[in-house]
Design a protein around this motif. Structure first.
Motif, PDB file in Angstrom:
ATOM      1  N   LEU A   5       0.831  -1.207   0.000  1.00  0.00           N
ATOM      2  CA  LEU A   5       0.000   0.000   0.000  1.00  0.00           C
ATOM      3  C   LEU A   5       0.869   1.261   0.000  1.00  0.00           C
ATOM      4  N   GLU A   6       1.924   1.248   0.770  1.00  0.00           N
ATOM      5  CA  GLU A   6       2.815   2.418   0.830  1.00  0.00           C
ATOM      6  C   GLU A   6       3.550   2.620  -0.488  1.00  0.00           C
ATOM      7  N   ARG A   7       3.905   1.538  -1.134  1.00  0.00           N
ATOM      8  CA  ARG A   7       4.566   1.663  -2.438  1.00  0.00           C
ATOM      9  C   ARG A   7       3.606   2.255  -3.466  1.00  0.00           C
ATOM     10  N   ASP A   8       2.358   1.807  -3.448  1.00  0.00           N
ATOM     11  CA  ASP A   8       1.379   2.337  -4.392  1.00  0.00           C
ATOM     12  C   ASP A   8       1.052   3.800  -4.114  1.00  0.00           C
ATOM     13  N   ALA A   9       1.116   4.197  -2.838  1.00  0.00           N
ATOM     14  CA  ALA A   9       0.780   5.579  -2.479  1.00  0.00           C
ATOM     15  C   ALA A   9       1.902   6.552  -2.796  1.00  0.00           C
ATOM     16  N   GLY A  10       3.102   6.052  -3.002  1.00  0.00           N
ATOM     17  CA  GLY A  10       4.224   6.932  -3.311  1.00  0.00           C
ATOM     18  C   GLY A  10       4.550   7.859  -2.153  1.00  0.00           C
ATOM     19  N   GLU A  11       4.579   9.158  -2.425  1.00  0.00           N
ATOM     20  CA  GLU A  11       4.911  10.132  -1.390  1.00  0.00           C
ATOM     21  C   GLU A  11       3.717  10.465  -0.496  1.00  0.00           C
ATOM     22  N   HIS A  12       2.540  10.008  -0.863  1.00  0.00           N
ATOM     23  CA  HIS A  12       1.342  10.317  -0.088  1.00  0.00           C
ATOM     24  C   HIS A  12       1.156   9.305   1.043  1.00  0.00           C
ATOM     25  N   ALA A  13       0.438   9.724   2.059  1.00  0.00           N
ATOM     26  CA  ALA A  13       0.115   8.820   3.153  1.00  0.00           C
ATOM     27  C   ALA A  13      -0.967   7.841   2.717  1.00  0.00           C
TER      28      ALA A  13
END
Length: 246
Positions: free
Chosen positions: A87-95
């Protein structure tokens, strides 16, 4: 002299089978009766093994209990961290949104509840009982075993909910784990489901977790409490001792 001897009735492949039977029997009995009320004699009888086998494979009742938890907790926590990482990888720089973080925490428990080969609902109930058990070694074990996973999720929730002070977030995560463990440990909720909607009874823990998730999210994302106002109300409550006179 002094070395541990494998019982003569088992060879190398037999040793692994005996260890598995002991773990399975211990998991069921610990779930049904709790740690203190379950004896090694009852476990060995259910596993068709002897105390020498328990001593050889695990060493003590406490270490056996830890092994029962570890064989299920390790894969579940690894799955949780893997989902969060994705999930964090897909969100990139966003939370990552808080509901998605919560999803990554609960989905592996749902998957486990559906899979009897990995302990299923019985293990989830055992885990719930373990959280409520006052034995210091159990509390210490769970705290240490969950530390890395909890730290990852706490950081993800902190990014998703930046308005929450870290102390408040810690309390809310504590309440989430408490609600989750209580729900899984007890049978009251299952009885309630059967009374309200008998046709849903077969869903068991999966249905419970799906009902619990929105409740947990609501508590996690709710407005900050006015603790000063609450303290003032308690000071004026009937039966509350007055403060020291000036």
């Amino acid at each position: 002299m002094g070395s541990t001897v494998i019982p003569l009735t088992e060879g190398r492949s037999g040793a692994a089978a005996t260890k598995g039977r002991i773990l399975d029997a211990a998991e069921t009995l610990f779930m049904e009766h709790g740690f203190e009320a379950t004896s090694l004699r009852a476990i060995t009888a259910a596993a068709d093994a002897n105390l020498a086998a328990v001593n050889y494979h695990f060493g003590s009742k406490e270490e056996l209990f830890e092994a029962v938890l570890t064989r299920r907790l390790d894969p579940m926590n690894q799955r949780r961290v893997a989902l969060l990482t994705e999930l964090e990888r897909d969100a990139g720089e966003h939370a990552v949104a808080s509901d998605r973080v919560l999803y990554a925490m609960i989905l592996p428990a749902l998957e486990l509840a559906r899979d009897p080969a990995r302990g299923g609902s019985n293990f989830l109930r055992l885990l719930g009982r373990a959280y409520a058990d006052p034995a210091p070694f159990i509390r210490r074990f769970l705290s240490e075993h969950y530390a890395e996973m909890i730290a990852r999720f706490k950081e993800a929730f902190a990014r998703a909910l930046p308005h929450l002070p870290r102390r408040e977030l810690s309390w809310r995560l504590h309440f989430i784990m408490g609600a989750l463990s209580y729900t899984l440990a007890g049978t009251d909720a299952l009885k309630l489901i059967h009374e309200i909607a008998p046709s849903e009874d077969g869903a068991n823990d999966e249905l419970l977790l799906r009902r619990l998730a929105p409740f947990l999210l609501g508590g996690l994302t709710s407005a900050l409490p006015d603790l000063d106002e609450a303290a003032g109300e308690l000071d004026g409550a009937p039966g509350t001792p007055p403060g020291p006179s000036r």
